[in-house]
Design an enzyme around this catalytic site. Structure first.
Site, mmCIF file in Angstrom:
data_model
loop_
_atom_site.group_PDB
_atom_site.id
_atom_site.type_symbol
_atom_site.label_atom_id
_atom_site.label_comp_id
_atom_site.label_asym_id
_atom_site.label_seq_id
_atom_site.Cartn_x
_atom_site.Cartn_y
_atom_site.Cartn_z
ATOM 1 N N ASP A 134 0.853 -1.197 0.000
ATOM 2 C CA ASP A 134 0.000 0.000 0.000
ATOM 3 C C ASP A 134 0.888 1.247 0.000
ATOM 4 O O ASP A 134 2.025 1.209 0.476
ATOM 5 C CB ASP A 134 -0.863 0.048 1.275
ATOM 6 C CG ASP A 134 -2.003 -0.963 1.253
ATOM 7 O OD1 ASP A 134 -2.315 -1.507 0.180
ATOM 8 O OD2 ASP A 134 -2.579 -1.203 2.336
ATOM 9 N N ARG A 185 -1.710 -0.688 -8.395
ATOM 10 C CA ARG A 185 -3.089 -0.313 -8.067
ATOM 11 C C ARG A 185 -3.136 1.217 -8.190
ATOM 12 O O ARG A 185 -2.238 1.902 -7.708
ATOM 13 C CB ARG A 185 -3.408 -0.714 -6.629
ATOM 14 C CG ARG A 185 -4.756 -0.190 -6.147
ATOM 15 C CD ARG A 185 -4.877 -0.195 -4.632
ATOM 16 N NE ARG A 185 -4.864 -1.520 -4.072
ATOM 17 C CZ ARG A 185 -4.413 -1.800 -2.852
ATOM 18 N NH1 ARG A 185 -3.906 -0.858 -2.075
ATOM 19 N NH2 ARG A 185 -4.428 -3.036 -2.402
#
Ligand SMILES: Cc1cc2nc3c(=O)[nH]c(=O)nc-3n(C[C@H](O)[C@H](O)[C@H](O)COP(=O)(O)OP(=O)(O)OC[C@H]3O[C@@H](n4cnc5c(N)ncnc54)[C@H](O)[C@@H]3O)c2cc1C
Length: 310
Positions: A134, A185
């Site tokens: 992340d 992402r």
């Protein structure tokens, strides 16, 4: 009111650090956060993933934890992720994992963080699984990209990261990462960032978001578009249809507890959709970020709170 409501986001992200607010939140704790968090234990989380899989929704599991203070905590999180990867394999669920670099020690000792994450990525490679790093706030952007590139250079290519559309630098970072084959992402960005480094207006963030999505889809790089925003979702659907890009060339991603009906519908329509499923006891920072993103999320929780009091 969306992500562009600076006042709303700023206020909530600011009060999130105040002890009284923390106390109030923790006192209602688990029951409130449960809307966004799949449980406290690995078993509870895997049960939720099984249920999602039955609806045709894939998952990425996040063992909650960030901003740790000691390296032994980082080591404990690394071990939890190793267990998580084993749990996914044993239960044969369709899920990869997402982790935060500060949870693995990035702010304390980048070398130890690297070694912790490498252990997790190696474990995942052994199980033919994938690790998503992340992206946190800007003090960690460069270090996170460096870390992922270094792992790729070592041949550990089952690891990818995240690009945030609100950052000016993303326009420069994206082409290089694409050339290097890093799986990304794409998101709008969840942290409070200054106008020196990030777009503040909703329209600018959306334009930047569409720009990087387009770049990835045009180059044929498998990518994840992580958003709950209908405008972006519909734009992607139209774009791929007109360009003849197959549905398997990308996936949508959404957060657990948000727009679950839309997630199920996308799966039914034949799109690849992955749900980000957080679990664990360290739910507070994750929970407040979700509340800060959208007044509707806060309203949902307040409604829940009054129901609990009755
Ligand atoms: C899977 C996933 C992973 C993420 N990982 C990261 C990360 O690593 N780093 C990071 O900085 N950020 C991450 N984010 C958060 C992201 O950056 C945004 O902060 C977050 O997704 C909010 O932006 P949005 O595009 O979803 O929609 P928003 O800007 O919040 O909303 C835009 C519009 O979408 C619609 N909408 C949104 N939510 C709802 C709802 N609940 N109900 C009805 N309509 C709704 C509404 O029309 C709304 O006006 C991630 C998000 C997802 C989904």
């Amino acid at each position: 009111m969306g992500i562009g409501s600076k006042w709303y986001r700023k206020s909530l992200l600011t009060v999130a650090g105040i002890p009284l607010v923390e106390k109030l939140s923790t006192s209602y704790g688990k029951r409130l956060a449960r809307r966004f968090i799949a449980g406290e234990t690995l078993d509870e989380a895997l049960n939720e993933v099984e249920a999602l899989n039955r609806l045709g929704i894939m998952a990425t599991l996040d063992h909650l934890g960030e901003g740790i203070r000691r390296l032994d905590e980082a080591a404990a999180y690394r071990d939890q992720y190793v267990k998580l990867i084993e749990g996914i394999a044993e239960r044969k669920v369709r899920s990869n994992v997402s982790l935060k670099p500060t949870q693995m020690g990035l702010a304390l000792n980048p070398a130890v963080c690297y070694s912790n994450i490498r252990d997790v990525v190696k474990q995942a490679r052994g199980r033919r699984n994938f690790v998503r790093i992340d992206m946190e706030n800007t003090p960690y952007t460069q270090a996170t990209l460096d870390l992922v590139r270094r792992l790729h250079k070592e041949g550990l290519t089952n690891v990818g990261t995240v690009l945030q559309a609100y950052l000016f630098r993303t326009a420069q970072d994206a082409p290089g990462l694409l050339r290097e084959g890093v799986n990304l992402r794409l998101v709008k960005g969840a942290y409070k960032e200054s106008e020196d480094v990030a777009f503040q207006k909703t329209s600018e963030i959306k334009d930047s978001f569409k720009g990087i999505i387009k770049l990835h889809l045009e180059r044929g790089a498998y990518t994840a578009v992580a958003t709950h925003d209908d405008e972006i979702i519909n734009w992607v659907k139209t774009y791929v249809r007109t360009k003849g890009i197959p549905k398997r060339a990308f996936e949508f991603q959404m957060l657990y507890g948000l727009r679950m009906n839309v997630q199920a519908r996308l799966a039914k329509e034949g799109y690849r959709i992955r749900c980000y499923v957080p679990y664990g006891v360290m739910w507070y920072p994750y929970f407040t970020r979700r509340l800060a993103e959208k007044p509707a999320n806060l309203m949902m929780v307040l409604k829940h709170m009054s129901a609990l009091k009755r």
